[in-house]
Write an enzyme that holds these catalytic residues in place. Structure first.
Site, PDB file in Angstrom:
ATOM      1  NE  ARG A   1     -24.865 -54.209 -20.042  1.00  9.67           N
ATOM      2  CZ  ARG A   1     -26.078 -54.685 -20.066  1.00  9.67           C
ATOM      3  NH1 ARG A   1     -26.490 -55.447 -21.069  1.00  9.67           N
ATOM      4  NH2 ARG A   1     -26.934 -54.444 -19.099  1.00  9.67           N
TER       5      ARG A   1
ATOM      6  NE  ARG B   1     -18.497 -54.325 -13.943  1.00  5.03           N
ATOM      7  CZ  ARG B   1     -19.685 -53.864 -14.366  1.00  5.03           C
ATOM      8  NH1 ARG B   1     -20.261 -54.381 -15.432  1.00  5.03           N
ATOM      9  NH2 ARG B   1     -20.304 -52.894 -13.713  1.00  5.03           N
TER      10      ARG B   1
ATOM     11  CG  ASP C   1     -25.776 -56.834 -11.777  1.00  6.67           C
ATOM     12  OD1 ASP C   1     -26.768 -56.097 -11.930  1.00  6.67           O
ATOM     13  OD2 ASP C   1     -24.912 -57.017 -12.655  1.00  6.67           O
TER      14      ASP C   1
ATOM     15  CG  ASN D   1     -30.620 -54.731 -11.296  1.00  2.28           C
ATOM     16  OD1 ASN D   1     -29.860 -55.390 -12.011  1.00  2.28           O
ATOM     17  ND2 ASN D   1     -31.640 -54.059 -11.776  1.00  2.28           N
TER      18      ASN D   1
END
Lengths: 355, 355
Positions: free
Chosen positions: B55, B98, B248, B258
């Site tokens: 992750r 994702r 992110d 984020n």
């Protein structure tokens, strides 16, 4: 006195008439187990408050008052001198359990007044016990009625079909019964408003996930759980119409001391123009002290390092564990009490309300 | 290329030269177990990304690129047509793991470019595999060097003796190595600044409590854990000098996507005049899409209803589980990248940075 206009489905703290004991639901075990604790021992009730078996500012106040009354019956075979020494000792033990909630001191001050009056009036031990029982039951009943009345005031602020966000548990389980924030939800619900609730889990002790969810499911009010850090985003997405939280203390200036995390919810509400309401009986309002006098309780860091007794991190890492935070008056839309809705400026209007 | 100026104590994702496999630390098991996963299967790596064994936006990008290269070696016995069909299929599987992190698409686009160039240039399967390996390793090395460089820029913003608050894990465990927010901390630390870190636990998956704490303890940097809802109060008490978080995705307007909870931290920082910095390599910056194009991933509500696989609430209660949130540009003091520090107005200055 007990002819309540709404169903009272959950009681957190009550008086057992036959045994003269104070009883409570052990909220630490909810929602997985519904354990009831009854006791005549102030030490046991103090432990229940410290360990948060009993929690929520009004519930703590009611439990402490009932504990004094229960103990009075237990020691009513003592002579007057011993009795009063013991009973004052019991008050002190309960007084020193938790430092932040105002209702505890407010309730114990009422019990102390009865004790001092009784000493002055030279009442006998049996008479004093009856007086203490009457006062404690009055404190308990007043709490329930305060919640019903503040619920009725607050329900006027809740639109039909509203989604209400709440934090921690300001419900039946935080009071004698009916709840403060949840009292508003209950009245709105029983008046036919189709509300929904978003409950924050409320780390570290998870009162939202464990208690608010359990209580609202029991009441039949739709509830959705989120983590504490999701509040800002769900508000930003427009999923929240209003916030209602409880309070552990409200200072004369209108600062709201409530469960840790309340301040960040208030900041998120301000940013997103979401009304932020505080529901609390006037026993929560402390006109004597200013914000600088308030002690924010720091609890065992293991509550942060663990979730339901299991470590979530390295067991040796330092952790902070502030139990409460402070929300500034400018972030609060209104305070809902049993005597009416208080709007800013709070310093003026709280004084007016209580005069 | 690997002559790093600082110790690299932790690698989250790497290339095993002898077996041509992608390897990673299984962050789901940290800090309780240090499990390593190695694979040549894009399906396995995709599962690791979906399940959050790997992750953090940069780590996901690097892992996906390495997975494509590894798979190329595995299937290099196929004929050209089958090989390219399979390799494009692998890219698609990884692409759909994702939706929010930009680095994933950025890295896979680079791998796709190699694939398309190879088709055009009619390279044979062995040659393509070597090219894919070279590109994937380049992506990985660039990530480490980006973190070191952004760490050096960022460290200039960190005063000596500063307490830095961070959220989630933007550390070595979220990148190939060294970290983004933690990269800044590492450089400051190795340059002799006596920093301290406050880490939020970061529900629901607890990357702060599990990963950031573990990583900083391993590095020797003092760290204190708090719950997510304590941020506002610790800032208000003056315990935080600056915030550094990762990202992110950063949109062309300067919106920062984020980990859920970042927005509330930014609001708390704004209120308390605490600088709020975002540390991210330029691979995180998405100049093509605007904030309205960003998909915020919703994950399994059981992550919210449970902590480390145990229910904390009634198992049947509905829950929301947004993995990320959006922080507005006006809440961000500066964005720290490997190409320099970007200040507002972000819409202009991000474009300048990348041109």
């Amino acid at each position: 006195m007990n002819n309540y206009p709404y169903p009272i489905k959950i009681r957190a703290v009550w008086w057992d008439e036959s045994s003269k004991e104070v009883c409570c639901v052990n909220t630490k075990k909810l929602p997985f187990e519904e354990e009831i604790i009854c006791s005549k021992e102030p030490g046991r009730v103090a432990k229940a408050i410290i360990d948060m078996e009993i929690r929520g500012a009004p519930a703590i106040g009611v439990a402490a008052a009932l504990a004094v009354a229960s103990y009075a019956y237990k020691i009513s075979n003592l002579n007057r001198e011993e009795f009063f020494r013991e009973i004052e000792n019991a008050v002190n033990i309960l007084w020193n359990t938790r430092p932040t909630a105002h209702n505890l001191f407010w309730a114990l001050k009422r019990m102390k007044r009865i004790i001092h009056d009784s000493i002055e009036k030279r009442l006998d031990v049996k008479e004093v016990s009856v007086k203490l029982e009457e006062e404690a039951i009055k404190i308990m009943d007043e709490d329930i009625w305060s919640n019903i009345r503040l619920g009725e005031y607050g329900a006027q602020l809740v639109p039909d079909n509203a989604t209400i966000l709440t934090h921690c548990n300001a419900g039946a389980l935080a009071t004698a019964a009916f709840g403060t924030a949840e009292g508003v939800m209950r009245v709105a619900w029983y008046k036919g408003k189709k509300i929904k609730v978003i409950a924050t889990e409320t780390r570290p002790v998870l009162q939202g996930a464990r208690l608010t969810v359990w209580e609202l499911v029991k009441e039949g009010i739709p509830v959705t759980l989120i983590t504490d850090n999701m509040v800002g985003y769900v508000m930003r997405k427009g999923l929240v119409d209003l916030v209602i939280v409880g309070a552990d203390r409200i200072t004369k200036e209108g600062y709201v001391i409530n469960k840790i995390g309340t301040y960040m919810i208030a900041l998120s509400a301000k940013r997103n123009n979401t009304p932020f309401y505080v529901a609390a009986p006037t026993s929560t309002i402390d006109l004597e002290s200013s914000i600088n006098d308030v002690v924010i309780e720091e609890r065992n860091p293991d509550e942060v390092r663990r979730v339901m007794d299991r470590y979530i991190t390295l067991p040796e890492v330092p952790a902070l564990n502030y139990a409460f935070d402070i929300t500034d008056p400018d972030l609060v839309t209104a305070i809902i009490t049993e005597k009416g809705i208080v709007k800013p400026p709070f310093d003026e209007n709280l004084k007016k309300l209580l005069s």
